[in-house]
Design a protein around this motif. Structure first.
Motif, PDB file in Angstrom:
ATOM      1  N   LYS A 213       0.790  -1.222   0.000  1.00  0.00           N
ATOM      2  CA  LYS A 213       0.000   0.000   0.000  1.00  0.00           C
ATOM      3  C   LYS A 213       0.826   1.279   0.000  1.00  0.00           C
ATOM      4  CE  LYS A 213      -4.047  -2.008   2.304  1.00  0.00           C
ATOM      5  NZ  LYS A 213      -4.895  -1.968   3.517  1.00  0.00           N
ATOM      6  N   ALA A 214       2.140   1.149  -0.012  1.00  0.00           N
ATOM      7  CA  ALA A 214       3.030   2.310  -0.073  1.00  0.00           C
ATOM      8  C   ALA A 214       4.340   1.860  -0.717  1.00  0.00           C
ATOM      9  CB  ALA A 214       3.283   2.878   1.320  1.00  0.00           C
ATOM     10  N   PRO A 215       5.104   2.788  -1.295  1.00  0.00           N
ATOM     11  CA  PRO A 215       6.372   2.418  -1.925  1.00  0.00           C
ATOM     12  C   PRO A 215       7.394   1.897  -0.914  1.00  0.00           C
ATOM     13  CG  PRO A 215       5.619   4.561  -2.710  1.00  0.00           C
ATOM     14  CD  PRO A 215       4.765   4.207  -1.529  1.00  0.00           C
ATOM     15  N   VAL A 216       7.867   0.681  -1.151  1.00  0.00           N
ATOM     16  CA  VAL A 216       8.930   0.073  -0.346  1.00  0.00           C
ATOM     17  C   VAL A 216      10.000  -0.396  -1.323  1.00  0.00           C
ATOM     18  CG1 VAL A 216       9.569  -1.778   1.242  1.00  0.00           C
ATOM     19  CG2 VAL A 216       7.343  -0.655   1.470  1.00  0.00           C
ATOM     20  N   ILE A 217      11.216   0.113  -1.164  1.00  0.00           N
ATOM     21  CA  ILE A 217      12.303  -0.197  -2.092  1.00  0.00           C
ATOM     22  C   ILE A 217      13.373  -1.020  -1.393  1.00  0.00           C
ATOM     23  CG2 ILE A 217      14.064   0.731  -3.648  1.00  0.00           C
ATOM     24  CD1 ILE A 217      11.201   1.359  -4.501  1.00  0.00           C
ATOM     25  N   LYS A 218      13.711  -2.157  -1.985  1.00  0.00           N
ATOM     26  CA  LYS A 218      14.797  -2.997  -1.468  1.00  0.00           C
ATOM     27  C   LYS A 218      16.050  -2.715  -2.293  1.00  0.00           C
ATOM     28  CE  LYS A 218      17.247  -6.363   0.327  1.00  0.00           C
ATOM     29  NZ  LYS A 218      18.513  -5.995  -0.343  1.00  0.00           N
ATOM     30  N   ALA A 219      16.993  -2.004  -1.706  1.00  0.00           N
ATOM     31  CA  ALA A 219      18.267  -1.743  -2.373  1.00  0.00           C
ATOM     32  C   ALA A 219      19.163  -2.970  -2.263  1.00  0.00           C
ATOM     33  CB  ALA A 219      18.947  -0.525  -1.746  1.00  0.00           C
ATOM     34  N   HIS A 220      20.045  -3.133  -3.222  1.00  0.00           N
ATOM     35  CA  HIS A 220      20.990  -4.252  -3.207  1.00  0.00           C
ATOM     36  C   HIS A 220      21.857  -4.177  -1.950  1.00  0.00           C
ATOM     37  CE1 HIS A 220      23.983  -7.139  -4.615  1.00  0.00           C
ATOM     38  NE2 HIS A 220      23.221  -7.383  -5.658  1.00  0.00           N
ATOM     39  N   GLY A 221      22.185  -5.329  -1.377  1.00  0.00           N
ATOM     40  CA  GLY A 221      22.974  -5.354  -0.156  1.00  0.00           C
ATOM     41  C   GLY A 221      24.322  -4.671  -0.275  1.00  0.00           C
ATOM     42  N   SER A 222      24.895  -4.680  -1.471  1.00  0.00           N
ATOM     43  CA  SER A 222      26.209  -4.050  -1.679  1.00  0.00           C
ATOM     44  C   SER A 222      26.089  -2.650  -2.270  1.00  0.00           C
ATOM     45  CB  SER A 222      27.060  -4.926  -2.613  1.00  0.00           C
ATOM     46  OG  SER A 222      26.433  -5.072  -3.877  1.00  0.00           O
ATOM     47  N   SER A 223      24.906  -2.060  -2.183  1.00  0.00           N
ATOM     48  CA  SER A 223      24.672  -0.732  -2.763  1.00  0.00           C
ATOM     49  C   SER A 223      25.653   0.298  -2.236  1.00  0.00           C
ATOM     50  CB  SER A 223      23.245  -0.265  -2.457  1.00  0.00           C
ATOM     51  OG  SER A 223      22.302  -1.011  -3.172  1.00  0.00           O
ATOM     52  N   ASP A 224      26.180   1.102  -3.168  1.00  0.00           N
ATOM     53  CA  ASP A 224      27.052   2.201  -2.786  1.00  0.00           C
ATOM     54  C   ASP A 224      26.232   3.492  -2.771  1.00  0.00           C
ATOM     55  OD1 ASP A 224      26.609   2.750  -5.457  1.00  0.00           O
ATOM     56  OD2 ASP A 224      28.670   2.350  -6.095  1.00  0.00           O
ATOM     57  N   GLU A 225      26.911   4.613  -2.627  1.00  0.00           N
ATOM     58  CA  GLU A 225      26.235   5.907  -2.570  1.00  0.00           C
ATOM     59  C   GLU A 225      25.382   6.174  -3.813  1.00  0.00           C
ATOM     60  OE1 GLU A 225      27.651  10.555  -2.966  1.00  0.00           O
ATOM     61  OE2 GLU A 225      28.965   9.137  -1.951  1.00  0.00           O
ATOM     62  N   THR A 226      25.918   5.825  -4.988  1.00  0.00           N
ATOM     63  CA  THR A 226      25.196   6.060  -6.237  1.00  0.00           C
ATOM     64  C   THR A 226      23.918   5.239  -6.312  1.00  0.00           C
ATOM     65  OG1 THR A 226      27.248   6.561  -7.427  1.00  0.00           O
ATOM     66  CG2 THR A 226      25.341   5.930  -8.756  1.00  0.00           C
ATOM     67  N   ALA A 227      24.021   3.959  -5.994  1.00  0.00           N
ATOM     68  CA  ALA A 227      22.850   3.083  -6.057  1.00  0.00           C
ATOM     69  C   ALA A 227      21.780   3.536  -5.079  1.00  0.00           C
ATOM     70  CB  ALA A 227      23.259   1.639  -5.759  1.00  0.00           C
ATOM     71  N   LEU A 228      22.185   3.946  -3.884  1.00  0.00           N
ATOM     72  CA  LEU A 228      21.210   4.388  -2.882  1.00  0.00           C
ATOM     73  C   LEU A 228      20.584   5.724  -3.262  1.00  0.00           C
ATOM     74  CD1 LEU A 228      23.154   3.252   0.280  1.00  0.00           C
ATOM     75  CD2 LEU A 228      20.878   2.461  -0.381  1.00  0.00           C
ATOM     76  N   PHE A 229      21.357   6.588  -3.893  1.00  0.00           N
ATOM     77  CA  PHE A 229      20.786   7.849  -4.382  1.00  0.00           C
ATOM     78  C   PHE A 229      19.674   7.576  -5.384  1.00  0.00           C
ATOM     79  CE2 PHE A 229      20.665  10.849  -7.942  1.00  0.00           C
ATOM     80  CZ  PHE A 229      20.214  11.989  -7.298  1.00  0.00           C
ATOM     81  N   HIS A 230      19.919   6.635  -6.308  1.00  0.00           N
ATOM     82  CA  HIS A 230      18.906   6.321  -7.307  1.00  0.00           C
ATOM     83  C   HIS A 230      17.721   5.578  -6.699  1.00  0.00           C
ATOM     84  CE1 HIS A 230      20.783   7.953 -10.858  1.00  0.00           C
ATOM     85  NE2 HIS A 230      21.937   7.448 -10.481  1.00  0.00           N
ATOM     86  N   ALA A 231      17.956   4.854  -5.608  1.00  0.00           N
ATOM     87  CA  ALA A 231      16.836   4.222  -4.895  1.00  0.00           C
ATOM     88  C   ALA A 231      15.949   5.300  -4.268  1.00  0.00           C
ATOM     89  CB  ALA A 231      17.358   3.274  -3.826  1.00  0.00           C
ATOM     90  N   ILE A 232      16.575   6.351  -3.738  1.00  0.00           N
ATOM     91  CA  ILE A 232      15.819   7.474  -3.181  1.00  0.00           C
ATOM     92  C   ILE A 232      15.035   8.173  -4.290  1.00  0.00           C
ATOM     93  CG2 ILE A 232      15.998   9.727  -2.056  1.00  0.00           C
ATOM     94  CD1 ILE A 232      18.550   8.638  -0.651  1.00  0.00           C
ATOM     95  N   ARG A 233      15.685   8.406  -5.424  1.00  0.00           N
ATOM     96  CA  ARG A 233      15.001   9.025  -6.569  1.00  0.00           C
ATOM     97  C   ARG A 233      13.803   8.182  -6.992  1.00  0.00           C
ATOM     98  NH1 ARG A 233      14.887   7.206 -11.138  1.00  0.00           N
ATOM     99  NH2 ARG A 233      16.763   5.941 -10.925  1.00  0.00           N
ATOM    100  N   GLN A 234      14.024   6.875  -7.056  1.00  0.00           N
ATOM    101  CA  GLN A 234      12.968   5.942  -7.449  1.00  0.00           C
ATOM    102  C   GLN A 234      11.784   6.014  -6.486  1.00  0.00           C
ATOM    103  OE1 GLN A 234      14.348   1.928  -7.171  1.00  0.00           O
ATOM    104  NE2 GLN A 234      12.560   1.033  -8.186  1.00  0.00           N
ATOM    105  N   ALA A 235      12.061   5.994  -5.181  1.00  0.00           N
ATOM    106  CA  ALA A 235      11.002   6.046  -4.163  1.00  0.00           C
ATOM    107  C   ALA A 235      10.248   7.370  -4.251  1.00  0.00           C
ATOM    108  CB  ALA A 235      11.604   5.873  -2.772  1.00  0.00           C
ATOM    109  N   ARG A 236      10.978   8.448  -4.449  1.00  0.00           N
ATOM    110  CA  ARG A 236      10.350   9.773  -4.564  1.00  0.00           C
ATOM    111  C   ARG A 236       9.422   9.827  -5.765  1.00  0.00           C
ATOM    112  NH1 ARG A 236      11.314  14.019  -7.711  1.00  0.00           N
ATOM    113  NH2 ARG A 236      10.712  16.115  -6.985  1.00  0.00           N
ATOM    114  N   GLU A 237       9.876   9.313  -6.905  1.00  0.00           N
ATOM    115  CA  GLU A 237       9.064   9.344  -8.117  1.00  0.00           C
ATOM    116  C   GLU A 237       7.818   8.474  -7.978  1.00  0.00           C
ATOM    117  OE1 GLU A 237      11.793   8.195 -11.162  1.00  0.00           O
ATOM    118  OE2 GLU A 237      12.643  10.204 -11.367  1.00  0.00           O
ATOM    119  N   MET A 238       7.965   7.321  -7.318  1.00  0.00           N
ATOM    120  CA  MET A 238       6.804   6.454  -7.097  1.00  0.00           C
ATOM    121  C   MET A 238       5.744   7.155  -6.254  1.00  0.00           C
ATOM    122  SD  MET A 238       8.286   2.617  -6.529  1.00  0.00           S
ATOM    123  CE  MET A 238       6.626   1.979  -6.266  1.00  0.00           C
ATOM    124  N   ALA A 239       6.198   7.853  -5.216  1.00  0.00           N
ATOM    125  CA  ALA A 239       5.257   8.562  -4.354  1.00  0.00           C
ATOM    126  C   ALA A 239       4.650   9.751  -5.087  1.00  0.00           C
ATOM    127  CB  ALA A 239       5.964   9.021  -3.079  1.00  0.00           C
TER     128      ALA A 239
END
Length: 335
Positions: free
Chosen positions: A286-312
């Protein structure tokens, strides 16, 4: 726009999470982020506190923890508190690079499924040769699936690609052992006509060997097959780059050649990296939940934040809810 981040999940926590959060608030002025975890550890890397708050806890869920037990027993774990932020309305979306099973359990327990969704899907964007990528549903949230589940995955994937990735009429494919209609096991044979009749751009069966060529924008399958595909792609890419590195450093001449081609190789590696695509969405909640890769670096996590923001921002969950409701209405009319 408010996003809660489990700052203690993943191999690079909390440094990568803090740096990604700081980068995100600079890129998106409307964003507020709550970092959840050990405040002392988080502050070691935090330079700018504007639009960033810390919710302190020392408890975390480990990768080795049994998901259901961990979520129920570790109620103050950073991941659980991050999900609760969404449940209690203090955040619009949440992100974690921690234990996948625990995140799914917490999402189901505290946020819940969209009405009409039988089983949420774990769905990452994977790279393609044209650089656009494709969405694969499901890669392991549910090892078994029914034909109706694959139809739901198709609707979810179609909505995400249209609203977040801005793909007009996404091509939806059914993962199979051959492209001809009628191929496959009982699941794919039963799912094919459901997808064919749905209000999506269904392109039929697609084979695993064609996925990275961009044969479809959305590919649906059961979690067992999807996880095999995901791990095979990750393993093959890693092995290929290891072989190239070994060969290019095997002699002086090869090292010279590698130096000349270094930028080209980096371009290829970046194109095949998951970092630019963000994380795997737990779609169907019922809400955006994003599972980032376990080895995510700063770049991957930034894009996960972007993704979550866009979904919302694009209200993807609401649109999925409405599309699933249409399926249920048609089903009731037929009955």
């Amino acid at each position: 726009m408010k996003i809660a981040i489990d700052a203690m999940g993943g191999d690079n926590a909390p440094k990568a999470h803090v740096h990604a959060a700081q980068k995100a608030i600079q890129a998106f002025p409307d964003l507020e982020i709550t970092l959840i975890g050990n405040e002392q550890e988080i502050r070691k890397h935090l330079q700018e506190e504007k639009q960033i708050t810390i919710l302190h806890t020392t408890e975390k869920i480990e990768d080795t923890d049994q998901p259901t037990k961990a979520v129920r027993r570790k109620k103050d774990a950073s991941m659980v508190l991050a999900v609760k932020e969404v449940k209690e309305g203090r955040a619009d979306a949440t992100i974690s690079a921690g234990n996948t099973g625990a995140l799914m359990t917490a999402g189901l327990l505290y946020i819940g499924r969209i009405n009409g969704i039988d089983r949420p899907a774990l769905s990452p964007m994977l790279p393609t040769l044209n650089g656009k990528g494709f969405l694969l549903l499901d890669v392991g949230a549910n090892m078994d699936a029914k034909p109706e589940h694959l139809l739901q995955y198709a609707i979810i994937g179609n909505t995400y690609m249209e609203m977040v990735r801005n793909v007009r009429k996404p091509r939806v494919g059914l993962l199979n052992v051959g492209t001809e209609a009628g191929k496959g096991n009982e699941l794919t044979k039963a799912a094919y006509p459901l997808l064919e009749q749905a209000n999506i751009n269904f392109v039929g069966n697609v084979e695993a060997r064609d996925l990275l060529s961009g044969v479809a924008d959305v590919v649906v399958c059961d979690g067992f097959a999807g996880n095999l595909v995901l791990k095979t792609i990750e393993g093959t890419a890693g092995t290929l780059f290891s072989l190239l590195k070994k060969e290019l450093t095997s002699s002086f001449v090869n090292k010279l050649a590698a130096g000349v081609l270094k930028s080209s190789f980096k371009g290829v590696k970046d194109q095949m990296s998951y970092s630019e695509y963000g994380g795997a969405g737990l779609y169907g909640l019922k809400a955006p939940v994003i599972k980032a890769h376990g080895s995510s670096d700063e770049t991957a996590l930034f894009h996960a934040i972007r993704q979550a923001r866009e979904m919302a921002e694009q209200q993807v969950v609401t649109i999925i809810k409405n599309e699933i409701a249409k399926i249920d209405t048609v089903k009731e009319e037929k009955e």
